[in-house]
Design a protein around this motif. Structure first.
Motif, PDB file in Angstrom:
ATOM      1  N   LEU A   1       7.033   4.036  -1.023  1.00 35.47           N
ATOM      2  CA  LEU A   1       6.096   3.395  -1.960  1.00 35.47           C
ATOM      3  C   LEU A   1       4.890   4.297  -2.163  1.00 35.47           C
ATOM      4  O   LEU A   1       4.422   4.940  -1.216  1.00 35.47           O
ATOM      5  CB  LEU A   1       5.620   2.055  -1.394  1.00 35.47           C
ATOM      6  N   LYS A   2       4.365   4.293  -3.368  1.00 39.49           N
ATOM      7  CA  LYS A   2       3.200   5.125  -3.693  1.00 39.49           C
ATOM      8  C   LYS A   2       2.256   4.268  -4.526  1.00 39.49           C
ATOM      9  O   LYS A   2       2.635   3.794  -5.600  1.00 39.49           O
ATOM     10  CB  LYS A   2       3.719   6.321  -4.499  1.00 39.49           C
ATOM     11  N   PHE A   3       1.055   4.036  -3.984  1.00 37.74           N
ATOM     12  CA  PHE A   3       0.105   3.179  -4.694  1.00 37.74           C
ATOM     13  C   PHE A   3      -1.062   4.006  -5.216  1.00 37.74           C
ATOM     14  O   PHE A   3      -1.668   4.777  -4.459  1.00 37.74           O
ATOM     15  CB  PHE A   3      -0.441   2.089  -3.761  1.00 37.74           C
ATOM     16  N   VAL A   4      -1.403   3.812  -6.479  1.00 37.11           N
ATOM     17  CA  VAL A   4      -2.564   4.480  -7.073  1.00 37.11           C
ATOM     18  C   VAL A   4      -3.805   3.664  -6.736  1.00 37.11           C
ATOM     19  O   VAL A   4      -3.867   2.460  -7.008  1.00 37.11           O
ATOM     20  CB  VAL A   4      -2.398   4.579  -8.608  1.00 37.11           C
ATOM     21  N   ILE A   5      -4.789   4.333  -6.110  1.00 29.01           N
ATOM     22  CA  ILE A   5      -5.970   3.630  -5.596  1.00 29.01           C
ATOM     23  C   ILE A   5      -7.241   4.200  -6.222  1.00 29.01           C
ATOM     24  O   ILE A   5      -7.458   5.411  -6.216  1.00 29.01           O
ATOM     25  CB  ILE A   5      -6.069   3.795  -4.056  1.00 29.01           C
ATOM     26  N   ALA A   6      -8.092   3.303  -6.734  1.00 28.29           N
ATOM     27  CA  ALA A   6      -9.409   3.726  -7.220  1.00 28.29           C
ATOM     28  C   ALA A   6     -10.530   2.965  -6.523  1.00 28.29           C
ATOM     29  O   ALA A   6     -11.623   3.493  -6.359  1.00 28.29           O
ATOM     30  CB  ALA A   6      -9.509   3.519  -8.732  1.00 28.29           C
ATOM     31  N   THR A   7     -10.268   1.740  -6.115  1.00 26.25           N
ATOM     32  CA  THR A   7     -11.338   0.889  -5.576  1.00 26.25           C
ATOM     33  C   THR A   7     -10.869   0.174  -4.303  1.00 26.25           C
ATOM     34  O   THR A   7      -9.675   0.160  -3.983  1.00 26.25           O
ATOM     35  CB  THR A   7     -11.714  -0.206  -6.595  1.00 26.25           C
ATOM     36  N   GLU A   8     -11.828  -0.461  -3.621  1.00 25.94           N
ATOM     37  CA  GLU A   8     -11.471  -1.251  -2.431  1.00 25.94           C
ATOM     38  C   GLU A   8     -10.535  -2.397  -2.807  1.00 25.94           C
ATOM     39  O   GLU A   8      -9.641  -2.772  -2.065  1.00 25.94           O
ATOM     40  CB  GLU A   8     -12.739  -1.809  -1.777  1.00 25.94           C
ATOM     41  N   GLN A   9     -10.773  -2.970  -3.985  1.00 24.91           N
ATOM     42  CA  GLN A   9      -9.899  -4.054  -4.442  1.00 24.91           C
ATOM     43  C   GLN A   9      -8.459  -3.568  -4.601  1.00 24.91           C
ATOM     44  O   GLN A   9      -7.516  -4.270  -4.255  1.00 24.91           O
ATOM     45  CB  GLN A   9     -10.418  -4.625  -5.774  1.00 24.91           C
ATOM     46  N   ASP A  10      -8.308  -2.343  -5.109  1.00 31.34           N
ATOM     47  CA  ASP A  10      -6.944  -1.792  -5.251  1.00 31.34           C
ATOM     48  C   ASP A  10      -6.274  -1.702  -3.884  1.00 31.34           C
ATOM     49  O   ASP A  10      -5.088  -2.013  -3.740  1.00 31.34           O
ATOM     50  CB  ASP A  10      -6.975  -0.387  -5.864  1.00 31.34           C
ATOM     51  N   PHE A  11      -7.049  -1.262  -2.874  1.00 31.10           N
ATOM     52  CA  PHE A  11      -6.442  -1.141  -1.548  1.00 31.10           C
ATOM     53  C   PHE A  11      -6.088  -2.526  -0.993  1.00 31.10           C
ATOM     54  O   PHE A  11      -5.031  -2.696  -0.376  1.00 31.10           O
ATOM     55  CB  PHE A  11      -7.360  -0.387  -0.580  1.00 31.10           C
ATOM     56  N   ALA A  12      -6.959  -3.510  -1.232  1.00 24.98           N
ATOM     57  CA  ALA A  12      -6.638  -4.878  -0.782  1.00 24.98           C
ATOM     58  C   ALA A  12      -5.343  -5.351  -1.460  1.00 24.98           C
ATOM     59  O   ALA A  12      -4.474  -5.961  -0.820  1.00 24.98           O
ATOM     60  CB  ALA A  12      -7.803  -5.819  -1.107  1.00 24.98           C
ATOM     61  N   ASP A  13      -5.200  -5.050  -2.743  1.00 20.13           N
ATOM     62  CA  ASP A  13      -3.963  -5.420  -3.460  1.00 20.13           C
ATOM     63  C   ASP A  13      -2.755  -4.672  -2.872  1.00 20.13           C
ATOM     64  O   ASP A  13      -1.666  -5.239  -2.722  1.00 20.13           O
ATOM     65  CB  ASP A  13      -4.089  -5.073  -4.952  1.00 20.13           C
ATOM     66  N   ALA A  14      -2.970  -3.389  -2.543  1.00 19.05           N
ATOM     67  CA  ALA A  14      -1.864  -2.602  -1.971  1.00 19.05           C
ATOM     68  C   ALA A  14      -1.421  -3.206  -0.643  1.00 19.05           C
ATOM     69  O   ALA A  14      -0.220  -3.299  -0.366  1.00 19.05           O
ATOM     70  CB  ALA A  14      -2.299  -1.144  -1.779  1.00 19.05           C
ATOM     71  N   GLU A  15      -2.387  -3.644   0.169  1.00 16.14           N
ATOM     72  CA  GLU A  15      -2.024  -4.255   1.463  1.00 16.14           C
ATOM     73  C   GLU A  15      -1.173  -5.512   1.260  1.00 16.14           C
ATOM     74  O   GLU A  15      -0.212  -5.741   1.993  1.00 16.14           O
ATOM     75  CB  GLU A  15      -3.298  -4.600   2.243  1.00 16.14           C
ATOM     76  N   CYS A  16      -1.534  -6.320   0.262  1.00 17.68           N
ATOM     77  CA  CYS A  16      -0.727  -7.530  -0.030  1.00 17.68           C
ATOM     78  C   CYS A  16       0.687  -7.126  -0.463  1.00 17.68           C
ATOM     79  O   CYS A  16       1.677  -7.748  -0.050  1.00 17.68           O
ATOM     80  CB  CYS A  16      -1.355  -8.346  -1.161  1.00 17.68           C
ATOM     81  N   ALA A  17       0.756  -6.093  -1.295  1.00 16.37           N
ATOM     82  CA  ALA A  17       2.072  -5.654  -1.776  1.00 16.37           C
ATOM     83  C   ALA A  17       2.903  -5.107  -0.619  1.00 16.37           C
ATOM     84  O   ALA A  17       4.094  -5.428  -0.480  1.00 16.37           O
ATOM     85  CB  ALA A  17       1.900  -4.593  -2.861  1.00 16.37           C
TER      86      ALA A  17
END
Ligand code: SF4
Length: 285
Positions: free
Chosen positions: A211-227
């Motif tokens: 899996l590869k997640f594109v991250i720009a913000t803390e919210q993106d990382f929180a979303d990535a953790e849920c995914a």
């Protein structure tokens, strides 16, 4: 004879993920099931950058080739590989024509240690039916490693599953990789459409998937953790990469280090976008 609508076919260095730094042939197919207009935009807003370029192409001055198209700093950076306005820049090519072109762009006129990246758009849409003829072409015999760069929403057809199984089995040196760039809400796509754990787990039956997640913000990382939790719950075993947002150098340089540190802190892998600092993410790189 099978044909594939090819947005780009070029030779470069893989800039992302597991094969970062490996010389690779990139086969970019036309078409995608998403639009991803949310990248680089405030949450909830969508980029109109590509739409403006499309309007210029359709109504004012048509671009003659990919290399003339402007790069975008918001939304999908591969916009011309799926927006219908640009389909005239993507020819339908036979397997023979694609294999011939690959021989022309490989430095030694044959496969050596290079790897093939089938990307898009979304390369696992309808083109699954055409890949066997291409991969069985005599000029593709020396190929040992393939990566499908997918958004992880497309199931493999029974025919293609069976083909991949046999392709790998026929030569123990062969490797199949699914580089799954799952789209988080920052892409502008809906969670239910974008996060498909069952589909991605099935890729692992036929090769290595990550899996590869594109991250720009803390919210993106929180979303990535849920995914990540959703994929793990389904049984996904592969590695997870965090990758900075940034199709242009100025945006990439703003958050690449922060994303690398975030990956380190959380025991995840960092994926660069080598094509940005090395080649400014120009078309054909
Ligand atoms: S899935 Fe990939 S190619 Fe398709 S619109 Fe999103 S970023 Fe672009």
């Amino acid at each position: 004879m099978s044909k594939i609508k090819i947005a780009e076919l070029f030779y470069s260095i893989q800039g992302e993920g597991r094969y970062m730094g490996v010389p690779s042939v990139f086969l970019r197919t036309f078409g995608c099931n998403f639009k991803c207009a949310g990248f680089g935009m405030p949450r909830g807003e969508l980029s109109m950058e590509a739409a403006g370029i499309a309007a210029t192409h359709s109504l004012i001055t048509p671009f003659q080739k990919y290399e003339e198209l402007p790069l975008v700093s918001t939304g999908c950076d591969s916009y011309a590989s799926w927006m219908p306005e640009f389909k005239d820049l993507s020819p339908m090519l036979t397997s023979e024509a694609i294999a011939d072109r690959i021989m022309e762009i490989l430095p030694q006129d044959h496969w050596k240690d290079e790897h093939l990246v089938i990307t898009g758009g979304e390369p696992l849409l309808g083109w699954q039916r055409a890949y066997p003829e291409l991969l069985d072409h005599p000029k593709m015999t020396g190929l040992k490693e393939i990566t499908f760069e997918t958004n992880g929403t497309q199931e493999l057809t029974d025919e293609f599953r069976s083909y991949l199984h046999n392709w790998k089995k026929s030569n123990p040196e062969r490797e199949i990789t699914f580089s799954v760039s799952a789209k988080l809400p920052c892409s502008g796509e809906s969670w239910d459409e974008a996060i498909k754990p069952q589909t991605v787990c099935e890729y692992e039956w036929f090769g290595t998937a990550y899996l590869k997640f594109v991250i720009a913000t803390e919210q993106d990382f929180a979303d990535a953790e849920c995914a990540i939790a959703a994929y793990r719950k389904q049984g996904f075993k592969g590695h997870v990469y965090l990758m900075p947002v940034g199709g242009v150098e100025s945006v990439y340089a703003m958050n690449n280090k922060n994303v690398a540190i975030l990956a380190m802190k959380n025991g995840l892998r960092y994926s660069d976008r080598l094509q940005v600092p090395l080649f400014k993410n120009e078309w054909g790189t």
